[in-house]
Design an enzyme around this catalytic site. Structure first.
Site, short mmCIF file in Angstrom:
data_model
loop_
_atom_site.label_atom_id
_atom_site.label_comp_id
_atom_site.label_asym_id
_atom_site.label_seq_id
_atom_site.Cartn_x
_atom_site.Cartn_y
_atom_site.Cartn_z
N ASP A 27 27.87 11.61 15.60
CA ASP A 27 26.64 11.00 15.11
C ASP A 27 25.56 11.16 16.19
OD1 ASP A 27 24.71 9.46 13.87
OD2 ASP A 27 25.63 7.55 14.46
N ASP A 31 23.39 6.15 12.99
CA ASP A 31 23.66 5.50 11.71
C ASP A 31 25.17 5.36 11.44
OD1 ASP A 31 24.27 8.11 11.19
OD2 ASP A 31 23.04 8.30 9.40
N ASP A 35 26.44 14.04 11.90
CA ASP A 35 25.34 14.82 11.36
C ASP A 35 25.29 16.19 12.04
OD1 ASP A 35 24.06 14.11 13.87
OD2 ASP A 35 23.75 12.14 12.95
N ASP A 104 31.08 24.98 2.68
CA ASP A 104 31.97 24.57 1.60
C ASP A 104 31.18 24.74 0.30
OD1 ASP A 104 33.98 23.16 0.11
OD2 ASP A 104 34.48 22.06 1.94
N ASP A 206 35.81 25.27 -2.93
CA ASP A 206 36.51 24.08 -3.38
C ASP A 206 37.20 24.29 -4.73
OD1 ASP A 206 36.81 21.13 -2.78
OD2 ASP A 206 35.86 20.96 -4.75
N GLU A 269 40.30 27.38 -2.05
CA GLU A 269 41.26 26.27 -2.12
C GLU A 269 42.04 26.40 -3.42
OE1 GLU A 269 41.68 21.41 -2.02
OE2 GLU A 269 40.01 22.31 -3.09
N HIS A 331 40.99 17.26 5.57
CA HIS A 331 40.40 15.96 5.27
C HIS A 331 41.07 15.32 4.06
CE1 HIS A 331 38.68 18.76 2.49
NE2 HIS A 331 38.12 17.78 1.81
N ASP A 332 41.97 16.03 3.40
CA ASP A 332 42.69 15.46 2.25
C ASP A 332 44.13 15.07 2.61
OD1 ASP A 332 40.48 15.98 0.56
OD2 ASP A 332 41.23 17.98 0.06
C1 GLC Z 1 38.94 19.37 -2.94
C2 GLC Z 1 38.41 18.67 -1.72
C3 GLC Z 1 38.53 17.20 -1.92
C4 GLC Z 1 37.68 16.81 -3.10
C5 GLC Z 1 38.07 17.60 -4.35
C6 GLC Z 1 37.03 17.51 -5.40
O1 GLC Z 1 40.29 19.17 -3.12
O2 GLC Z 1 39.09 19.13 -0.58
O3 GLC Z 1 38.16 16.47 -0.77
O4 GLC Z 1 37.82 15.44 -3.36
O5 GLC Z 1 38.20 18.97 -4.06
O6 GLC Z 1 35.88 18.22 -5.05
MG MG Z 2 24.12 10.23 11.92
#
Ligand code: GLC
Ligand code: MG
Length: 523
Positions: A27, A31, A35, A104, A206, A269, A331-332
């Site tokens: 950050d 906030d 960023d 992404d 994605d 993905e 992140h999933d």
């Molecule tokens: C992909 C992303 C995930 C998101 C999903 C819907 O799996 O990695 O974080 O929630 O798509 O866009």
């Molecule tokens: Mg910030």
């Protein structure tokens, strides 16, 4: 056979990708949310790690119902993250350090706040009506078919204003786009052009296998293996809602567009069994994505027998022109160190960085961040909030990067949007930088070795026989043969071969055995 005088492989075969989750990297404006200027400030960490490219999770304007995977403007920057000028600065700063930058691309759905959807829902005759997937109610007034959202509940939402349902594979705030509509398709390909023209080096795409649905939208069949406690989505097999031939054709169009810009990369993905997964490479004449993301190290049991099978099956499934890739965190997914423990997380790092194929690292795994328990009142992940108690909780891997032991770990001047890892005072970048035994030091050594040794980066691969609990393989390039042995148990095991140890996951050693939880690269 890979040989030293082969033409140099493209960077995305040789290199390593590092995923940044922008909300949680750094950050800069106080906030509590990361960023673009923050990422720019921390690029030296990324460069010093020794990776070749960064992939940023979505940074586009978004109401954040799914933390950026609900895009309200594909060609802008979310104000919370910065603006286009900040993006251009970040891109230039990355390129100045020799780092490629991937964005992404979220083609399956937009935000319900996107002007396209606002127009689409305004009337049945709006020119953008058909940019999304609208259907009349079933005869009983219910949803048009039985499809289930990946986040639970029906995949359809009724819109009283126009008396029809719209499809959403994820949240109802994420309406699915209709890629069968030529104008929508053209608009989305223009989005890719917009960012390629700005200089981005590629995209992670994605849920690519979701983007087209079977004509007529037939009901999906029941999944006989579903049982309570598994996500609701898995009650059905997504036979008609995913992996359609038309989606492959679109992937080939995306690839042709990317190739028209030179050395750019598309990473898709895609979650599918090997045979269907491999088809996303396309053919040499009509290629699709360069790298269909391979999540099998995340999804399978962590023992030598399972890993051996996973690796052999995956390698065998690849078409001759298909370059492999491996992912161990995102992140999933749960943190690798939470899943396999601190000792095996070091073995996992060596596995990821010595297998054949492009590795993708997830931010924070280079510090060995493990389990982070999110107090109920701080849970933010919409998937968890909609299906609590079955262990989805994606916040666990989205916690802020701990940079040092100053307040809020140097991530922010204020309390961050998600809590830090509980051990942030000692498990942070600054502390690990000065500790030669740290996870960070191991990652740097592994990445340096991979860069120095073409056998690791691009060499051939073969599994080797070894004692129980030991996973062993060789990498070969020209006359160089490197061998890797990984002890998946906590007990010593015989080393399957002799030679010089180039790198061990543990200190010292050299007594002819593989110590518990040890991995070695040998020559
Ligand atoms: C992909 C992303 C995930 C998101 C999903 C819907 O799996 O990695 O974080 O929630 O798509 O866009
Ligand atoms: Mg910030």
């Amino acid at each position: 056979m890979s040989q030293p005088d082969d033409p140099p492989p493209p960077w995305w075969e040789r290199g390593t990708v590092y995923q940044i989750y922008p909300r949680s990297f750094q950050d800069s404006d106080g906030d509590g949310v990361g960023d673009l200027a923050g990422i720019e400030r921390r690029l030296d960490h990324v460069a010093a790690l020794g990776v070749d490219a960064i992939w940023l999770s979505p940074i586009f304007p978004s109401p954040m119902a799914d933390f950026g995977y609900d895009v309200a403007d594909y060609c802008g920057i979310e104000p919370m993250f910065g603006d286009l000028a900040a993006f251009d600065r970040l891109l230039a700063a990355a390129h100045a350090r020799g780092l490629r930058l991937l964005l992404d691309f979220v083609p399956n759905h937009s935000s319900d706040q996107h002007p396209w959807f606002q127009a689409s829902r305004s009337s049945r005759t709006d020119p953008k009506r058909d940019w999304y997937i609208w259907r009349d109610p079933a005869p009983d007034g219910g949803p048009p078919n039985n499809w289930i959202s990946d986040f639970g509940g029906s995949a359809w939402d009724y819109d009283a204003a126009t008396g029809q349902y719209y499809l959403h594979a994820f949240l109802k705030q994420q309406p699915d786009l209709n890629w069968r509509n030529p104008a929508l398709k053209a608009a989305m390909l223009d989005v890719m052009r917009f960012w390629f023209d700005r200089g981005v080096d590629g995209f992670r795409i994605d849920v690519l296998w979701h983007i087209v649905k079977a004509e007529g939208l037939p009901d999906n069949p029941a999944n006989p293996y579903w049982r309570p406690g598994i996500t609701e989505r898995d009650r059905l097999i997504q036979q008609h809602s995913t992996d359609q031939p038309e989606a492959h054709a679109i992937a080939a169009e995306m690839r042709a567009l990317a190739d028209s810009y030179g050395e750019r990369v598309l990473i898709g993905e895609i979650f599918l069994p090997n045979d269907r997964h491999a088809r996303w490479y396309g053919t040499p004449e009509r290629p699709q994505v360069h790298l269909p993301f391979n999540f099998q190290l995340i999804e399978n049991a962590w023992d030598a027998v399972s890993l051996r099978r996973v690796i052999a099956d995956y390698e065998a499934s690849l078409p001759p022109h298909g370059w492999p890739n491996w992912v161990i965190g995102s992140h999933d997914a749960p943190r690798i160190a939470a899943r396999v423990g601190a000792a095996q997380a070091r073995v996992a790092a060596m596995l990821l960085l010595t297998l054949r194929g492009t590795p993708t690292l997830y931010q924070g795994d280079e510090l060995g961040i493990a389990q982070v328990d999110i107090p109920p009142e701080r849970v933010r992940d919409p998937q968890e909030l909609r299906q609590p108690g079955i262990g989805i909780g994606r916040d666990r891997s989205r916690t802020p990067m701990p940079w040092d032991s100053s307040p809020h770990a140097g991530f922010s001047a204020v309390e961050p949007w998600l809590p830090l890892n509980p051990d942030w005072r000692t498990r942070n970048v600054a502390a690990q930088e000065t500790d030669p035994r740290s996870m960070l030091a191991l990652y740097r050594h592994l990445l340096a070795l991979r860069r120095a040794q073409p056998a690791l980066a691009i060499g051939d691969f073969a599994l080797l026989d070894a004692a129980p609990d030991v996973l062993a393989y060789e990498r070969r390039h020209g006359h160089t043969v490197l061998r890797v042995a990984l002890n998946l148990s906590a007990e010593p095991r015989p080393l399957p071969f002799e030679g010089e140890v180039l790198l061990s996951t543990l200190e010292g050693g050299g007594g002819g055995v593989l110590r518990g939880d040890e991995g070695v690269v040998m020559r």
